[in-house]
Structures are given as structure tokens and as C-alpha cells.
Enzyme design. Structure first.
Site, short mmCIF file in Angstrom:
data_model
loop_
_atom_site.label_atom_id
_atom_site.label_comp_id
_atom_site.label_asym_id
_atom_site.label_seq_id
_atom_site.Cartn_x
_atom_site.Cartn_y
_atom_site.Cartn_z
N THR A 66 0.82 -1.22 0.00
CA THR A 66 0.00 0.00 0.00
C THR A 66 0.85 1.27 0.00
OG1 THR A 66 0.06 -0.06 2.40
CG2 THR A 66 -1.85 -1.09 1.32
N HIS A 97 5.48 21.85 0.11
CA HIS A 97 5.07 22.32 1.43
C HIS A 97 5.74 21.59 2.59
CE1 HIS A 97 1.03 24.37 0.14
NE2 HIS A 97 2.06 24.74 -0.60
N HIS A 133 5.90 27.42 5.63
CA HIS A 133 6.11 25.97 5.51
C HIS A 133 7.36 25.56 6.28
CE1 HIS A 133 2.76 25.80 2.93
NE2 HIS A 133 3.32 26.53 1.97
C1 RB5 Z 1 2.37 -7.05 2.75
O1 RB5 Z 1 1.38 -8.00 2.48
C2 RB5 Z 1 1.72 -5.71 3.01
O2 RB5 Z 1 1.07 -5.75 4.22
C3 RB5 Z 1 2.75 -4.61 2.98
O3 RB5 Z 1 3.41 -4.63 1.77
C4 RB5 Z 1 2.23 -3.21 3.10
O4 RB5 Z 1 1.15 -2.96 2.26
C5 RB5 Z 1 1.95 -2.74 4.46
O5 RB5 Z 1 1.52 -1.62 4.72
#
Ligand code: RB5
Length: 362
Positions: A66, A97, A133
Site C-alpha cells: 500500500t 510544502h 512551511h
Molecule cells: C504485505 O502483504 C503488506 O502488508 C505490505 O506490503 C504493506 O502494504 C503494508 O503496509
């Protein structure tokens, strides 16, 4: 040089970005992971983040599933401002910023094409440098500098949050505040802090005749308190405490460092006796490097002092840490914990040289 770091879920995206950096002729250092085997993002976040924080790499790019976990880990490294972005506006703004020094991308969130766009924006956008900033970034840094030290030693430290103390400290900070007013404020703050610092002062019961009857009632055990200002700025606080406890005995201590041996030398030390039976309040308006407070308290201990408190108006985290490390038994009372010391060992934002401002010597 750009630092790269990733877990298994960010590996493909990193490799795609690496090819793009190669095309652009941008140098990078890859801290791994290098294989698709499941691994822990914090390990690689830390390696890459340390390279940025230490100045080995200018900026960093991190990749996980993510982008979130790896950004959280990187942000635990002092000096890192890691931004997890998935849109172009944020990637640009976080440079303009926030002066972000790491960009974190999600291999399961953005496409490889989006990723290179975000990376280009991030790498090519300079920090705006605008005052507001810069100020906000300095505030982020201040949290980073203060929180860990204070958390660790919180049991021994009392930071005064009373609005009256805070208001008066703001008046002290103002360079337009003249000697007369400065002196009065220092005294008043010492009195307000003293109210808290003396909250465990020993009392003894005495017999008093009220207009109605005789009663047994507590009074401060007068001979039990010693006020010890560190020369010379501590003198400015002395009267504040004496107005609370007029019967307190007053000692004085003056220290300097031998420039050759760097050993602390006490040039003046006169303490009320018996010092070992007293609650001792050592005072200095500023706790900057902590050197004189540490030395003064060591000297007082040498003379037999046991129950020691230290009271100051403003402190730098560096001085607080040093004092606590040298004398973990000493309760410390602080009006305000400031951001840091500058290269000249002045507290920032501070209030200048308290001694000079109390005595008008500048
Ligand atoms: C791995 O599955 C995942 O949890 C990691 O890559 C990440 O997204 C965590 O925030």
C-alpha cells in the site's frame, strides 16, 4: 543519490522505477529486498531511511503493498518525512510544502506508469522554502526532538502547563521586554513554579489558638528548605521562592569549567547546614547544555545534599537529557521545554541570555 527500499509487495514496482531512473541517468542505492520472498517492510524502510537521514542519499523512494506500512516505519527514523502518495497533486505538494524526503508508493495501489509519473514529480519539485512551511516543518522536527527524551524521563520531569506561567514566559521571550519587567517576570514565574515544586514540602503540626478554640494544625517545617540559586542568573529566581517560603535558608553556588582539564570547579559554594536534612531547590532560569546544573548538583551532593530538586524556566532537550542522565534522582521542574540548542549553545527559540537580561549587563 536516491535511496530505494521495499518489501516483497513493492518489488516489481521498485524494479520498474529503477529502470526509469536508469533511463533518466539518476543514481540510486538499492537497500532491498531483492527477491519476491515474503519479508518485513520495516527492515528495508529503516535501511533506506537511515541513508537519507544520514545524508548519504538526498531523497528516497519506498515501495510496499500500500505504501502505508513502509511510510510508517520510515517516519520513525529521526529526520525523515516520508509521504505515502497515490496522486500527482499530493506528490508535488509534499515536496513544495512538507519538504518530504521520501516518497512511498503502493505496488497494489498505483500502476507502474502512475508510479514513474509520481516519482518524476517528487524528484523534480523543490521545497518552496516559504517561511510558513519552513516554520511548520521546524515544528515537526521539534516534536521529534522532544518527545523521545521527555517520554523516557517523564517521571522525573514536570513541565508547567499553567497558562499564567506560559503567558509570562512568552513575555520573557520578547526581546522588547526591558530589564525591569524581565526581572519581575522571572521572579513571578519562579514563584508559580515553586508552588508546584514545593508541593511535597514537609510540614509539622503546631498548636494554634483560633478566636474560637485551640487546634493542632500543620505549618511548613521552616528549617527544612534550602533555596540554592546557581550564580548568577539563578539569583533572579530566588525572591520568587522566598516570597512563598520566607523562612527558607538560602545557599549559593558558582561553578566554572577549568579550560584545560574541563573539570568543573566550584568558585563559590555556601550552603545552609545541615544540608543533608533539607529539601534543596537548585535554580537557574535556563537549562541549556546542562553543564552547570549537572556540576552544581554534583557539588551539592559532595557537600552532603540528598533531596534535590532543580527548577528552571526554559530548557533545551539536550540539557534535560544530560541532567537526567547525570542525576536521575533529581526532580526537574521546567516552565517550557524549548526546541533545541543552536551551534552557540543558545536555547531556541529561547529568550537570550537570562543573566544579561536580568541584570541589564548587555
Ligand atoms: C504485505 O502483504 C503488506 O502488508 C505490505 O506490503 C504493506 O502494504 C503494508 O503496509
Amino acid at each position: 543519490m536516491i535511496a530505494l527500499g521495499n518489501d516483497h509487495a513493492g518489488l516489481d514496482l521498485k524494479n520498474h522505477v529503477k529502470a526509469h531512473l536508469d533511463e533518466r541517468g539518476i543514481a540510486y542505492k538499492d537497500f532491498g529486498t531483492y527477491t519476491p520472498d515474503s519479508c518485513d517492510y520495516a527492515v528495508y524502510a529503516e535501511k533506506a531511511a537511515r541513508a537519507v537521514a544520514d545524508g548519504e542519499c538526498e531523497l528516497g523512494l519506498l515501495f510496499c503493498g500500500t505504501g502505508v506500512g513502509i511510510s510508517m516505519a520510515a517516519n520513525k527514523v529521526k529526520g525523515i518525512r516520508a509521504a505515502c502518495c497515490s496522486d500527482k497533486f499530493s506528490a508535488e505538494m509534499t515536496r513544495l510544502h512538507n519538504d518530504a524526503n521520501m516518497l512511498c508508493l503502493g505496488g497494489r495501489v498505483v500502476t507502474p506508469e502512475q508510479a514513474v509519473e509520481l516519482v518524476d514529480i517528487f524528484l523534480d519539485t523543490p521545497f518552496s522554502g516559504e517561511e510558513r512551511h519552513a516554520r511548520r516543518i521546524a515544528q515537526i522536527t521539534a516534536i521529534e526532538n522532544i518527545v523521545p527524551e521527555v517520554k523516557e524521563i517523564m517521571n522525573n520531569v514536570k513541565i508547567m502547563t499553567h497558562p499564567l506561567i506560559q503567558h509570562k514566559i512568552s513575555m520573557l521571550r520578547d526581546k522588547k521586554t526591558g530589564t525591569n519587567e524581565f526581572r519581575k517576570l522571572v521572579e513571578e514565574i519562579a514563584m508559580l513554579e515553586g508552588y508546584e515544586a514545593l508541593s511535597d514540602l514537609p510540614t509539622e503540626d503546631v498548636e494554634i489558638d483560633t478566636p474560637i478554640e485551640t487546634c493542632i494544625t500543620p505549618v511548613i517545617a521552616g528549617r527544612k528548605l534550602a533555596i540554592v540559586p546557581i550564580l548568577r542568573a539563578g539569583l533572579g529566581m530566588q525572591q520568587g521562592l522566598l516570597s512563598l517560603c520566607p523562612t527558607a535558608k538560602v545557599g549559593f553556588i558558582g561553578m566554572y569549567r577549568n579550560e584545560e582539564t574541563h573539570e568543573p570547579v566550584s568558585y563559590y559554594c555556601k550552603l545552609p547546614r545541615p544540608i543533608e536534612e533539607r529539601t534543596i531547590v537548585v535554580m537557574d532560569p535556563m537549562l541549556a547544555t546542562g553543564g552547570s546544573a549537572v556540576d552544581a548538583i554534583s557539588q551539592i551532593k559532595k557537600e552532603g545534599g540528598k533531596n534535590i530538586k532543580f527548577m528552571c524556566i526554559i530548557a533545551a532537550p539536550e540539557g534535560l537529557e544530560k541532567l537526567h542522565a547525570a542525576h536521575p534522582d533529581v526532580q526537574i521542574y521546567i516552565g517550557h521545554l524549548d526546541r533545541e540548542l543552536n551551534d552557540n549553545a543558545y536555547i531556541c527559540p529561547g529568550l537570550g541570555d537570562a543573566g544579561d537580561r536580568i541584570f541589564g549587563t548587555k
